[in-house]
Structures are given as structure tokens and as C-alpha cells.
Scaffold this motif. Sequence first.
Motif, PDB file in Angstrom:
ATOM      1  N   GLU A 408      11.372  -0.676  -6.068  1.00  0.00           N
ATOM      2  CA  GLU A 408      12.505   0.256  -6.183  1.00  0.00           C
ATOM      3  C   GLU A 408      12.042   1.716  -6.212  1.00  0.00           C
ATOM      4  O   GLU A 408      12.613   2.575  -5.541  1.00  0.00           O
ATOM      5  CB  GLU A 408      13.300  -0.037  -7.466  1.00  0.00           C
ATOM      6  CG  GLU A 408      14.287  -1.175  -7.291  1.00  0.00           C
ATOM      7  CD  GLU A 408      14.704  -1.755  -8.641  1.00  0.00           C
ATOM      8  OE1 GLU A 408      14.840  -0.980  -9.619  1.00  0.00           O
ATOM      9  OE2 GLU A 408      14.854  -2.996  -8.708  1.00  0.00           O
ATOM     10  N   GLU A 409      10.998   1.961  -6.967  1.00  0.00           N
ATOM     11  CA  GLU A 409      10.508   3.345  -7.055  1.00  0.00           C
ATOM     12  C   GLU A 409      10.003   3.823  -5.694  1.00  0.00           C
ATOM     13  O   GLU A 409      10.225   4.968  -5.294  1.00  0.00           O
ATOM     14  CB  GLU A 409       9.426   3.476  -8.118  1.00  0.00           C
ATOM     15  CG  GLU A 409       9.188   4.943  -8.473  1.00  0.00           C
ATOM     16  CD  GLU A 409       8.295   5.133  -9.694  1.00  0.00           C
ATOM     17  OE1 GLU A 409       8.405   4.344 -10.659  1.00  0.00           O
ATOM     18  OE2 GLU A 409       7.479   6.086  -9.677  1.00  0.00           O
ATOM     19  N   ALA A 410       9.334   2.910  -4.975  1.00  0.00           N
ATOM     20  CA  ALA A 410       8.861   3.251  -3.624  1.00  0.00           C
ATOM     21  C   ALA A 410      10.048   3.628  -2.741  1.00  0.00           C
ATOM     22  O   ALA A 410      10.020   4.646  -2.031  1.00  0.00           O
ATOM     23  CB  ALA A 410       8.095   2.075  -3.022  1.00  0.00           C
ATOM     24  N   MET A 419       2.591   1.335   0.840  1.00  0.00           N
ATOM     25  CA  MET A 419       2.171   2.733   0.963  1.00  0.00           C
ATOM     26  C   MET A 419       2.212   3.410  -0.410  1.00  0.00           C
ATOM     27  O   MET A 419       1.287   4.115  -0.809  1.00  0.00           O
ATOM     28  CB  MET A 419       3.085   3.464   1.966  1.00  0.00           C
ATOM     29  CG  MET A 419       2.881   4.960   2.037  1.00  0.00           C
ATOM     30  SD  MET A 419       1.227   5.413   2.621  1.00  0.00           S
ATOM     31  CE  MET A 419       1.584   5.822   4.319  1.00  0.00           C
ATOM     32  N   PHE A 420       3.277   3.147  -1.136  1.00  0.00           N
ATOM     33  CA  PHE A 420       3.429   3.666  -2.488  1.00  0.00           C
ATOM     34  C   PHE A 420       2.246   3.226  -3.357  1.00  0.00           C
ATOM     35  O   PHE A 420       1.621   4.029  -4.059  1.00  0.00           O
ATOM     36  CB  PHE A 420       4.762   3.152  -3.056  1.00  0.00           C
ATOM     37  CG  PHE A 420       5.031   3.514  -4.482  1.00  0.00           C
ATOM     38  CD1 PHE A 420       5.414   4.799  -4.823  1.00  0.00           C
ATOM     39  CD2 PHE A 420       4.918   2.557  -5.495  1.00  0.00           C
ATOM     40  CE1 PHE A 420       5.675   5.133  -6.162  1.00  0.00           C
ATOM     41  CE2 PHE A 420       5.176   2.882  -6.823  1.00  0.00           C
ATOM     42  CZ  PHE A 420       5.551   4.172  -7.154  1.00  0.00           C
ATOM     43  N   TYR A 421       1.923   1.944  -3.245  1.00  0.00           N
ATOM     44  CA  TYR A 421       0.797   1.379  -4.005  1.00  0.00           C
ATOM     45  C   TYR A 421      -0.505   2.088  -3.642  1.00  0.00           C
ATOM     46  O   TYR A 421      -1.277   2.510  -4.500  1.00  0.00           O
ATOM     47  CB  TYR A 421       0.713  -0.118  -3.681  1.00  0.00           C
ATOM     48  CG  TYR A 421      -0.399  -0.875  -4.368  1.00  0.00           C
ATOM     49  CD1 TYR A 421      -0.180  -1.553  -5.565  1.00  0.00           C
ATOM     50  CD2 TYR A 421      -1.676  -0.941  -3.797  1.00  0.00           C
ATOM     51  CE1 TYR A 421      -1.198  -2.260  -6.188  1.00  0.00           C
ATOM     52  CE2 TYR A 421      -2.698  -1.645  -4.421  1.00  0.00           C
ATOM     53  CZ  TYR A 421      -2.458  -2.303  -5.604  1.00  0.00           C
ATOM     54  OH  TYR A 421      -3.469  -3.001  -6.226  1.00  0.00           O
ATOM     55  N   PRO A 435      -2.416   0.977   3.813  1.00  0.00           N
ATOM     56  CA  PRO A 435      -1.376  -0.006   3.492  1.00  0.00           C
ATOM     57  C   PRO A 435      -1.191  -1.025   4.613  1.00  0.00           C
ATOM     58  O   PRO A 435      -1.286  -0.693   5.804  1.00  0.00           O
ATOM     59  CB  PRO A 435      -0.116   0.843   3.315  1.00  0.00           C
ATOM     60  CG  PRO A 435      -0.408   2.170   3.893  1.00  0.00           C
ATOM     61  CD  PRO A 435      -1.899   2.344   3.845  1.00  0.00           C
ATOM     62  N   GLY A 436      -0.903  -2.259   4.253  1.00  0.00           N
ATOM     63  CA  GLY A 436      -0.696  -3.330   5.222  1.00  0.00           C
ATOM     64  C   GLY A 436       0.404  -3.025   6.218  1.00  0.00           C
ATOM     65  O   GLY A 436       0.371  -3.488   7.367  1.00  0.00           O
ATOM     66  N   GLY A 444       8.382  -8.892   3.296  1.00  0.00           N
ATOM     67  CA  GLY A 444       8.327  -9.235   1.880  1.00  0.00           C
ATOM     68  C   GLY A 444       6.923  -9.460   1.344  1.00  0.00           C
ATOM     69  O   GLY A 444       6.739  -9.707   0.153  1.00  0.00           O
ATOM     70  N   THR A 445       5.896  -9.398   2.220  1.00  0.00           N
ATOM     71  CA  THR A 445       4.525  -9.496   1.715  1.00  0.00           C
ATOM     72  C   THR A 445       3.890  -8.102   1.814  1.00  0.00           C
ATOM     73  O   THR A 445       4.290  -7.291   2.655  1.00  0.00           O
ATOM     74  CB  THR A 445       3.659 -10.495   2.508  1.00  0.00           C
ATOM     75  OG1 THR A 445       3.413  -9.974   3.838  1.00  0.00           O
ATOM     76  CG2 THR A 445       4.339 -11.846   2.636  1.00  0.00           C
ATOM     77  N   TYR A 446       2.925  -7.862   0.948  1.00  0.00           N
ATOM     78  CA  TYR A 446       2.269  -6.549   0.908  1.00  0.00           C
ATOM     79  C   TYR A 446       0.760  -6.729   0.863  1.00  0.00           C
ATOM     80  O   TYR A 446       0.258  -7.652   0.216  1.00  0.00           O
ATOM     81  CB  TYR A 446       2.745  -5.755  -0.323  1.00  0.00           C
ATOM     82  CG  TYR A 446       4.246  -5.622  -0.335  1.00  0.00           C
ATOM     83  CD1 TYR A 446       4.887  -4.841   0.615  1.00  0.00           C
ATOM     84  CD2 TYR A 446       5.012  -6.329  -1.261  1.00  0.00           C
ATOM     85  CE1 TYR A 446       6.273  -4.752   0.641  1.00  0.00           C
ATOM     86  CE2 TYR A 446       6.395  -6.246  -1.252  1.00  0.00           C
ATOM     87  CZ  TYR A 446       7.022  -5.457  -0.285  1.00  0.00           C
ATOM     88  OH  TYR A 446       8.383  -5.378  -0.260  1.00  0.00           O
TER      89      TYR A 446
END
Lengths: 478, 478
Positions: A408-410, A419-421, A435-436, A444-446
Motif C-alpha cells: 500500500e505504501e508503495a 521498486m519500493f523495497y 527490482p524484479g 503478485g510475486t516480487y
Amino acid sequence: MWFIPSSQGRRINLELTAHEFVIRAPVMQASLLQSSGIKKPFTEVIKANIGDAHAMGQRPITFLRQVVALCTYPNLLDSPSFPEDAKKRAKRILQGCGGNSLGSYTSSQGINCIREDVASYIERRDGGVPADPDNIYLTTGASDGISAILKILISGWGKSRTGVMIHIPQYPLYSAAISELDAIQVNYYLDEENCWALNVDELRRALNEARAYCNPKVLCVINPGNPTGQVQSRKCIEDVIHFAWEEKLFLLADEVYQDNVYSEGCQFHSFKKILYEMGPEYYNNVELASFHSTSKGYMGECGYRGGYMEVINLHPEIKGQLVKLLSVRLCPPVSGQAAMDIVVNPPVPGEESYAQFIKEKESVLNNLAKKAKLTEDMFSKIPGIHCNPLQGAMYAFPRIFIPSKAIEEAKAHKMAPDMFYCMKLLEETGICVVPGSGFGQREGTYHFRMTILPPVEKLKILLEKIKDFHIKFLEKYA
Amino acid sequence: MWFIPSSQGRRINLELTAHEFVIRAPVMQASLLQSSGIKKPFTEVIKANIGDAHAMGQRPITFLRQVVALCTYPNLLDSPSFPEDAKKRAKRILQGCGGNSLGSYTSSQGINCIREDVASYIERRDGGVPADPDNIYLTTGASDGISAILKILISGWGKSRTGVMIHIPQYPLYSAAISELDAIQVNYYLDEENCWALNVDELRRALNEARAYCNPKVLCVINPGNPTGQVQSRKCIEDVIHFAWEEKLFLLADEVYQDNVYSEGCQFHSFKKILYEMGPEYYNNVELASFHSTSKGYMGECGYRGGYMEVINLHPEIKGQLVKLLSVRLCPPVSGQAAMDIVVNPPVPGEESYAQFIKEKESVLNNLAKKAKLTEDMFSKIPGIHCNPLQGAMYAFPRIFIPSKAIEEAKAHKMAPDMFYCMKLLEETGICVVPGSGFGQREGTYHFRMTILPPVEKLKILLEKIKDFHIKFLEKYA
């Protein structure tokens, strides 16, 4: 400034040619951070985002550099500090150059004697399967060859537009080239649950669906895999070749990591060799282009922009067009051609430089194997991270669990969750990974991609930092 | 082989990307001749078809090669046989490379310190006109930069398709790139009667006619000229800039022969400098891209594929697209970047290598000037050949009279008359030159391009042979 570009009518779709942007954006961000003057919780940025071995401290292979230096400055041919086997190779390369100089243009296809050496290398590698120097094209890195052959193969508009099948996750050069050429990218998914294996049923699904809206004609495979690091089994390659034969697809085999195989029981098989062994019905029909490069393997000479492409069963008309197209860029950089020669024609037993060469080569490859194992082991211990075995290439592509609060924050930041991660990871630890979403992944996968190139001690610290970051991240967004 | 290419729907028009085919076909023909076993009336093929200095025996500039060799094999930094000024430059370049290695990727735009050196060079060259390293892009030879900027500038379809104005005779890279990008080539003719001058009335005629069927947005100029060797006067450049300002055209100035000016009273003026001197209305508005290369000048390092492009007033959006586009090829070859550094940052007075550098540089340039004069003088003595003064660059582009009987015979062979002439010349003398039809020429006129690069003694023989051939040719077809 009046040349305001109109997006309407643009010939090339540059929105998607974000190849290096995807891979390098984190580093740019890191530089900004470093120069911002804001106090950072880390002392050093670690660039684990791109397969740039020397930048990570890997030392060049002495013999390769000796030969290129001798070619560059032939006065050194009289120097007693250079070994005879290096001089022999340098003289041979220079004899293939106009005026015996690296400064002359070569033919667009590359220096003859180097193409001969490439052909011999392929024959040795493939246990005697014949290779013809006429089918070898020296290129400006593998990417030049890949772009060129795609340019030739892509045609048509509307429903007859060429579809190019690429695996997801993919290496962004492919999506960039396909987008630039306005072809249709046809995705097939690698099987993450099964160590990123390539499954022919999935190929068939993707092909059949794509036929409704384009004309799929090209099938791209990267083996060993980038970003996913799997090494394809012989059986898998046979299945892919059979599928390409059945469906009349042009096979594009990106084999730049052919020297980078680490896992027990894994072995590199070239598509060419398997194609040959499958018999004349396949060998005389399936069209194949295979790529290699000076940039990966144990040499890591990215900056030389050296590479080659071998083509099999290329239609003579296509071949003619390829030569014309390549001729526009005049010739590949000649020092890169020389570097490629040493990749395929290194010292052999009995030669003066053999012992040192083998020592250096094995040191790099053993180190990479050790780092692959280290990375795999470390990731397997982190809760919320799953990482398949790193069988080959030089990357880990772990799957990361991202809590819904973080997602949600992303979204609030208009960022893909991974990307956020990755941005958080960078801001808090100074570690650059990609980022993947830059490579593509199942909905739905990261994931993220990181190289295993930093020196062992640094890699350990990096992995520890990722672990701490990840645990804190899970806690924060629980 | 089932991948039969359909001409229909092809994306790139390769029929016309005959760039190197035009220029190299004669050499291929020569090789065929040599290997045919048929007795030939000559003992050696002389390749005067391509501007490949080292292949014609020109020696590399020692300092440049020393620096590149030091960068390649840094162990040599301890060698007493290399001068300190070369070591200083090599160390500086290596500090700009990841891991201090030429084997690392650089940024897509090129190594920072080299772009700084390019900017300083431009400032010195242009008498202090400021240059910003951010506007400098290192490229894979000049052709890479030219292709890239054209790719970004070209858009639209039908009547809004981008028109690119190029002078006739032109250098085939331009027609090849324009054709590959499916833009419209808008020809303007250089004034042969007036030493191949560029006339603004002719520019205006071409532009106005082209506006009926396309959207001309780019104006290309090569100065000093290829294949025609003229050096543009200050007044001419002012007129062209004024025209581009008036008509809002993007100026593409190919200045790779900036060091190759021979005629008394001729001087190289960069478009950038004149633009600046014309005042802020011009300098703040006219969009300009200028190109330079390691391949020409006195270095002749074609094989390194080094070059740079400077852009002025490029729209930020276009700049962003350019960086994205360049990022797909990762980076220009790093040894080529190093070579480019020495082109713009050679030894200066007081440095150890200065004397030898100046001696070598002047030897090459004086020789070229001598050969330009020799060629001009010889051609002026041959009946039925008219040759303008060779003011600069490295080619002669003489006009040849072809008798109507020969024109008929050429037609019977389905050949352009000047192609027929050049083939006869090759068959009878072993001399390779390129027919004017490969560059474009006014209807009913015939030319060929030959380089002045062979060593003086060889060039004399070559010119004598052309003379004898031409006289016999006129007699035969009288």
C-alpha cells in the motif's frame, strides 16, 4: 530550442527502452544520495546491480591483456617481459589487420583469423560438431549481434507483425530491442517452483495465445539464465529445439554465460551441439543464432565490447541483409575483436603462459562458485525470502515476500512494490539491486536481482545487511 | 531453412543501406580477380576506396598507442620505457574506470574525465567558447552518434514524415541511416563549378520542394567535405546557420575532418564557434549536433571506433530519449574512449612526449597536404578529367568525361556509367576507387572518389596509371 518532440508519430517507442535505466537507476539514486549531504546510515554504496566484474574488483586475465597490449603497441613485441605465446597470438592478429594495425577498419564481419579461431573453439566445445568461420560474425558485445539479428528478422504490421518470444523474467536488452523495433513481445514464464525451468507446455500456451494477434517467429532463450541463473538440462534443450522445429521458430540462444556453471550435476550444453546430435532433420532445418561475449565468463571484459554470433541455416537472403546492416557500423572495435580471440584461443598445455592462465581462470570461477553457494545459503536462512539454487551465470534472483502494508505504501508513492523495497534497501544500507519488475515476474510475486560479483568478504557483509534490512522491513510493515 | 524473408512488410529498407557495399564492393571484386587465376595486367591491388589510413601504411601516433597500451596493461606503468606524460594520462583515464579497468562498463555517455577533456579541447579550438561536458557524448565512432541522433529526431508518417537534408554528393552513411529509419532524404546539390560550395539558394530550393511531401527538420553538413573535400568559408557557415535559424532546422555538423585542411587560405571553422559569434538570438536557439572521431585527422585510428558528439540546445526530452537509446548499447568501447582522450588531450609544450608527437603529427599532415596537391595537379593534366582543389579531408572527387559509346556499353551491362568506368579501371590497373553514383551526383555527370592515403611514391604511380587508363579509355570509346 524549438525541436519539441511529438510523442505522436514517434518511430521508436522509447518509453520501454529503459534497459539501462532499469539496471542503472539505483546507482544514479545512490549518487544523488551520496552527494546530497544528508547523513546516511551507510558508509559505502555497493553496486550489486550490474554484471560488471572488474568494477567489483575482479582482476583481468593477464594473458588477454598482454596480447591486447602487444597488438596496441607492437614495440612491446621486442620486450623480454612479455611471454612468447602472447607475442605469437598478437603477431597473428596483427597480420589479420590492414597495415598490421588495430587502427585499420576490418571487414564488417570481423577479422578472418579470429573468426577461424572462434570456429575452432566452437568445434572443441561441442565435441567436434563442425563450425564454419563464414557463419561467425564478430560483434560489438553480444548485444550488437542480438539487436542486428532481431532487426533483420522483424517485419510486418498489424496481425502479421513479428512476435518475439522471450522468457519472463527476461534480460531488459530483449524488451528494449523488441520495443525499439516495434515488434510484439510474447512472454512465456519460467517455472520458479521448478528452479526456473523452461517448460514446453508454457511455450506452447504462449505461442498459441500470441497467434491471435501477431506472427510469432523468433524464440529467445538465455542459458545459463539471466536474471534467474538456471542451467538448462540436455532434455530441456532438446524439447525447446523440437518445439522450434515443429513451430518453425527462429531460435536465438544467448549463451554468454557458457563458462559460468557452478552447481554439481549441471553442465553447459550449447544449442548448436544438441541440435546437431538430434539428427539431420533438425540440423538441416532449425535456424539458430548463438551469442557469446568477452564480458562475462571468467574474463569479465565488458568495456572491450567484444562478442561473436554464430548463425546456422540462415537463409542466404537474410545473410546478405545482415552483412549490409552490419556494414553501416563499419566494423566492431578491433581491440574487442582481439580480446574475443583470446577468449576462444587461450594458452594451451605446453605453452609458457598456460599455468598462470589456468590459475587465474580457476581462481575467478572457483570464487564465483563459492559466492553462488554463499548467496544461496544465506538467502535460504532469511524468513520471507526464497531463492532457487544459483546454478550458473552471475546473479541471484530471490523472491521476496512484501507485506500488504508495504504494498500500500508503495502504491501511495506510485512505485512498484519491489521498486519500493529496493529503494528502501538502498537508502538504508547503500546496496544497489534491481527490482524484479525490471525483468518481469508473475503477477503478485516480487523479486530483485543482485550480482554475486563483490569480493567474498564484501558479499558476506552485503548479505548480512540484506538479512537485517529484510527482517526490519517485515517487522515495520507487519 | 524456412525463414524466407518477405520483402513485403519489411521494417528496414535494406536495399539502400548499401553503405559499405558501395564503398567496399570494388575491393571484393578485386579479391575475386586476384583469386580467379586469370592473368591480370597488374601485380597489386591498390585500395584507394576507403579512408583507412593505417591500412595504407600510415603509422599510428606513438603517444596515443602508449597511453592505450598503459591502460590495457597497467603493469607497464612501472616500465621505464614509457614516458611520464603518457603514464599520467593513463592513470587519469583508469581512475575514471570502474575498478580502474578498461574492462568495466562506463556510463552510456562515456567516462566523465574524458568528456571533460573533450569540453576543454572544444573550448581551446573555438577560442574560448564555453563547452559543457554534460553536452558531450562519447560514441562508437562518429557513425554511432549520427545514427543515434537521427533515430531520435525522426518521426511521423506520410506528409509529416521527417525530411533530412543532405548534400549531394553525400557520404553513404547518411543515406543508409535515413533509409533504415524510413525518413525522407532531401537532396541539395553542392556547386561543383564553385569548388563544391554550399549555396543557400540551393538549400532553399530543396527545402521548399520537399515541404510538399514531407516535414524537413534536419540539415546535415559535412565540413571539410566528404567526398568532395571542400572547406567551408566562415561566410558560408554563417549563411547556413542563418538559414537553419530561419527555417527551424536541426543542424547536424559532421566535422570529423577538422584537422584535415590543406589549401592556402582555408581554415576550419566549427559550426559551434560561428553560432556563438553570431550572437544570443542564434546561440540560444539553433539546435546543433557536432561530431568528431578518432578515425580521421592525423591519427587515423578507425579500428578503435572512438568518437564524440556535442549537442547544443537539445530539448531536455530529446536528451532523455538520447540517453535511453544509447544505454541499450551499454557503453562505447572503452579503449576507443581512451583513444579519443588522446586526440583531444595530446602532449603539450614542456611535456616529455611533445617533440615526438608534433613531429609525427606534422609529418602525417604535411604528407597529406603534399598528396592533396599532387593529386590535384595530376588530375588537372589529364584531358577529360576535371578536379576541384582538394582543400581538406582525404579524398579527391574528380569529374570524368565518359564518351557516349562507353555509356551505351555500360547500359548494356546494366551498370551505371561511372561504375562501368571504375570496374574497367580496376580490371586493368588493380586500382580500387568508388563510382560517384554511390555518393550521388548531378544527372549526366560522372565522378569517382579516391583517397589520397597511399604513400607518396605509390600515389604517384597510381595517378600515372589512372592517367594512362583514362586516355586509353577515351580512345577506345571515342
